[in-house]
Scaffold this active site. Structure first.
Site: not given
Length: 255
Positions: A133, A138
């Site tokens: 990932e 974020e």
């Protein structure tokens, strides 16, 4: 007209191979974007809807992903309290190496958790985190100065992560460029022109078994609450995650 971003690193011979400039109206281009649907992960509070203009639409040159507090009843599902959207290129486009960038304006407030990220195309076969990932960006509203970039992977079957955080004042007040530059050796994370974190790929296993030496697809989502988002301030909703463009470049040196 497509204008190549001025902050695209000039040292490499980058070639634009995929983009969405969001210069149309209505639902996101179905040739480029699909949807995750339902309550997907991380004990989050939002229900991801599919092809619903209230949660995902293109208008005024931007992709709008909107998180709403509302009474909504999905087909074959009990009523839900919060809705949002998660768009993905899975099954439509994926890349191995390159510069992946998005110019975006993030939402703000307690509970918001927007993200720009990637997952290995072999996730269905090997599972997470073995698929790898890449979290390009974020942001969690309870940490209003932090922009996070992280890799997740497995070593000897155990979850590992390597992340960096850039602190900047009120990142939600304007558009910024969030990017990774991904080569066979490393992944660099950028906020506008500033490189703030580097991960050398050999940390995630050397050789062909490394998930970051295989193709990944892209996800744009607006989560709410959950394992990291934390308590939700309903008073801030609705909130919008605005994406001006997404562009993928690849270098002739790694093709």
């Amino acid at each position: 007209m497509l204008v190549v971003a001025a902050n695209c690193v000039e040292a490499a011979d980058w070639k634009l191979v995929w983009a969405d400039e969001f210069n149309y109206q209505g639902l996101p281009d179905p040739a480029k974007w699909g949807y995750e649907e339902g309550f997907v992960r991380n004990h989050e509070s939002q229900y991801y809807t599919r092809a619903r203009l209230e949660n995902a639409r293109v208008e005024d040159g931007h992709l709008v992903i909107e998180c709403r507090k509302e009474q909504f009843t999905p087909t074959n599902h009990a009523p839900v309290e919060y809705t949002a959207a998660s768009l993905t290129t899975r099954g439509k486009a994926g890349w191995q190496y390159g510069r992946i960038e998005a110019r975006a304006k993030i939402p703000q407030g307690k509970g918001v958790w927007p993200a720009i990220w990637m997952l290995g195309e072999d996730r269905a076969q090997v599972g997470w985190p073995r698929c790898g990932e890449i979290d390009i960006m974020e942001f969690v509203g309870k940490e209003p100065t932090g922009i996070h970039g992280t890799l997740h992977y497995a070593v000897d079957g155990k979850h590992q992560s390597d992340g960096g955080t850039l602190h900047t004042n009120q990142p939600f007040d304007d558009f910024h460029v969030y990017a990774v530059e991904w080569t066979p050796e490393r992944i660099d994370f950028f906020f506008d022109d500033q490189k703030y974190h580097t991960v050398h790929l050999d940390k995630a296993n050397q050789g062909a078994g490394n998930p970051f030496r295989a193709p990944q697809y892209l996800i744009l989502n607006f989560a709410l609450g959950g394992a990291w988002g934390g308590p939700i301030d309903d008073a801030v909703l609705p909130q919008k995650f605005l994406i001006d463009y997404v562009r993928v470049y690849q270098s002739t040196e790694t093709k």
